[in-house]
Design a protein around this motif. Structure first.
Motif, PDB file in Angstrom:
ATOM      1  N   HIS A  61       0.826  -1.204   0.000  1.00 40.06           N
ATOM      2  CA  HIS A  61       0.000   0.000   0.000  1.00 40.06           C
ATOM      3  C   HIS A  61       0.860   1.254   0.000  1.00 40.06           C
ATOM      4  CE1 HIS A  61      -3.893  -1.966   1.605  1.00 40.06           C
ATOM      5  NE2 HIS A  61      -3.714  -2.147   0.325  1.00 40.06           N
TER       6      HIS A  61
ATOM      7  N   ASP B 225      -6.352  -7.416  -3.602  1.00 45.25           N
ATOM      8  CA  ASP B 225      -6.983  -6.654  -2.517  1.00 45.25           C
ATOM      9  C   ASP B 225      -7.794  -5.482  -3.080  1.00 45.25           C
ATOM     10  OD1 ASP B 225      -7.513  -6.074   0.115  1.00 45.25           O
ATOM     11  OD2 ASP B 225      -5.445  -5.627   0.685  1.00 45.25           O
ATOM     12  N   ASP B 226      -8.930  -5.223  -2.471  1.00 49.01           N
ATOM     13  CA  ASP B 226      -9.774  -4.069  -2.845  1.00 49.01           C
ATOM     14  C   ASP B 226     -10.206  -4.085  -4.305  1.00 49.01           C
ATOM     15  OD1 ASP B 226      -9.975  -2.816  -0.327  1.00 49.01           O
ATOM     16  OD2 ASP B 226      -7.944  -2.020  -0.532  1.00 49.01           O
TER      17      ASP B 226
ATOM     18  N   THR C  40      -7.238  -6.836   4.690  1.00 52.61           N
ATOM     19  CA  THR C  40      -5.864  -6.934   4.196  1.00 52.61           C
ATOM     20  C   THR C  40      -5.032  -7.833   5.102  1.00 52.61           C
ATOM     21  OG1 THR C  40      -5.997  -4.786   3.120  1.00 52.61           O
ATOM     22  CG2 THR C  40      -3.799  -5.573   3.671  1.00 52.61           C
TER      23      THR C  40
ATOM     24  N   LYS D 165      -9.134   6.959   3.698  1.00 54.64           N
ATOM     25  CA  LYS D 165      -8.455   6.061   4.623  1.00 54.64           C
ATOM     26  C   LYS D 165      -7.435   6.756   5.505  1.00 54.64           C
ATOM     27  CE  LYS D 165      -8.398   1.388   3.521  1.00 54.64           C
ATOM     28  NZ  LYS D 165      -7.761   0.156   3.276  1.00 54.64           N
TER      29      LYS D 165
END
Ligand code: ADP
Ligand code: MG
Length: 447
Positions: A23, A212-213, A158, A57
């Motif tokens: 990330h 992810d996502d 995650t 976020k």
């Protein structure tokens, strides 16, 4: 006095400690301060996703860090400056040594080693997702394929995905973990530079494909098309596919029907809010990991007041640790309350939003009756307020779809999922609706 650049480096330094490597590299690493004047800073980011991501976020964390470093900044804005970033991206694609295998980070760099099953606390909120995650590690490519885990922000998706990765690595399996945005960027540049076959080959060789996502894939037709093929190739080769999203497949606006049914063809597990006991257990584990200890009343205070987001809970813990180090003495519960007052206030504000309040504000806004929201009537002037109510119960307070259906007249959860997707989709193109929702939210949080 720090220069803007030093300030931002300090912020990035802190963020690097709190987010996964993947990330950090994807979203944060190359951001920089574009402007700084009049207690206001403007941060340049590469694309909409990064902007949204930072805003939703990380904004709070960033503000807190900045506040701690300098009390002088009142406003932080993020602007998209693709041109400033394009050069970096092109450089990395065109580098003679750079092949597609460089684009996908090597096995040992894109997984955060600290997200394991060992330190994942199991509670009623994540039991199913946890069990399914363990099952795919012991039985890849068979029992649950694909495994689709969904849930709100900061609730451990995650962590769980990376725990699968870490466990698979231990068993000498090859894995790929990618945030969907990274995956999509790589796919797009492979297409552009005619390396798509290498790219596919790379993924084909992997035992676990963890993405992810996945909600970010929504709306990009060409990309979905290509993704569909990769998905099928892996799936028919019995490779284990694991996906996460902030909502179930049905509720991802403009996700192609065939991808939805692909995702639904395996196992879907959700993660909801942890209860008090689970929050307390998580915070204790984190505290031990960080090698600190706080009194039970401080821990209970944290678990009591921060209910909706584990990441925030951890952020609060980090602030307390930083303060302890700074003051060089143990902090008391009174200190803790003072240090965390901003975070806690925001949480209290959020907690004051209830389904009942949403209903009341919506009926007032549209000038209808409470019972109009729960009737079976399909009249257009009632359907929209009802759908907005469902949307807000999910979006703002993260109620489960079955619970939302129940509240609004004992409807099936699929109705709530449909309503959520419908409104999200509509918001992209309907200016009037966007305005209405902003107004409704203002009342929701300020009345
Ligand atoms: P998401 O991907 O759902 O937004 P993350 O997986 O990034 O959330 O989790 C946010 C933080 O909360 C991480 O530091 C993670 O370790 C922690 N966390 C969430 N759930 C748990 C859990 N059940 N046990 C331990 N830590 C957790
Ligand atoms: Mg996540």
């Amino acid at each position: 006095m720090l220069t803007p650049d030093q300030l931002w480096q300090a912020v990035l330094g802190e963020l690097e400690l709190t987010v996964s490597k993947a990330h950090f590299v994807t979203w944060l690493k190359n951001t920089f301060i574009l402007e700084s004047a009049d207690k206001r800073i403007v941060v340049a980011v590469p694309h909409t996703f990064a902007k949204e991501w930072l805003e939703t976020k990380f904004h709070k964390t960033i503000s807190l860090i900045i506040q701690n470093v300098t009390g002088d900044i009142k406003e932080i804005k993020y602007v998209i400056q693709p041109d400033q970033f394009k050069k970096q991206a092109l450089d990395s694609v065109n580098k003679p040594t750079s092949t597609v295998s460089d684009i996908v980070a090597p096995q040992d760099t894109n997984i955060n080693r600290s997200y394991t099953f060992d330190n994942f606390i199991v509670g009623g909120n994540n039991e199913l997702a946890h069990a399914a995650a363990q099952a795919v590690v012991s039985n890849p490519g068979s029992a649950y394929n694909p495994l689709f885990i969904y849930g709100g922000v900061g609730l451990g998706k995650t962590h769980l995905l990376q725990a699968i990765g870490n466990e698979a690595i231990k068993q000498n399996k090859s894995i790929r973990y990618v945030p969907s945005e990274t995956f999509l960027d790589e796919m797009v540049s492979s297409l552009k530079y005619h390396k798509i076959d290498d790219f596919k080959q790379k993924y084909r060789q992997t035992d676990f494909f963890i993405i992810d996502d996945i909600q970010f894939i929504s709306g990009k037709e060409k990309t979905q098309e290509e993704f569909f093929h990769i998905f099928n190739t892996l799936y028919s080769a019995n490779k284990q596919i694991v996906l996460s999203s902030d909502r179930p497949p049905r509720a991802i606006a403009t996700l192609e029907e065939r991808l939805k049914s692909r995702f639904e063809g395996g196992m879907i597990a959700d993660i909801s809010f942890p209860d008090f006991e689970t929050r307390l257990a998580i915070i204790k584990t984190k505290m031990e990991q960080k090698g600190h200890s706080f009194s039970d009343d401080i821990l209970s205070f944290l678990a009591d007041n921060i209910q909706n987001n584990i990441r925030e809970l951890e952020g609060a813990l980090n602030s307390l640790i930083a303060n302890t180090l700074l003051r060089n003495k143990e902090i008391t519960i009174e200190d803790a309350k003072d240090i965390l007052k901003n975070i806690i206030n925001n949480n209290v504000k959020q907690q004051s939003v209830t389904p009942k309040k949403i209903v009341n504000i919506i009926v007032e806004f549209f000038d209808i009756d409470v019972k109009d929201l729960t009737t079976r009537s399909r009249k257009k002037e009632l359907v929209l307020p009802r759908q907005i109510a469902m949307y807000l119960m999910r979006k703002e307070i993260n109620y489960s779809f079955p619970a939302i259906g129940e509240i609004l007249g004992g409807r099936d959860h699929t109705t709530a999922i449909h309503a959520f997707g419908k409104i999200e989709n509509e918001l992209e193109k309907n200016e009037g609706l966007r305005r209405d929702i902003v107004l409704i939210k203002e009342r929701l949080y300020n009345q």
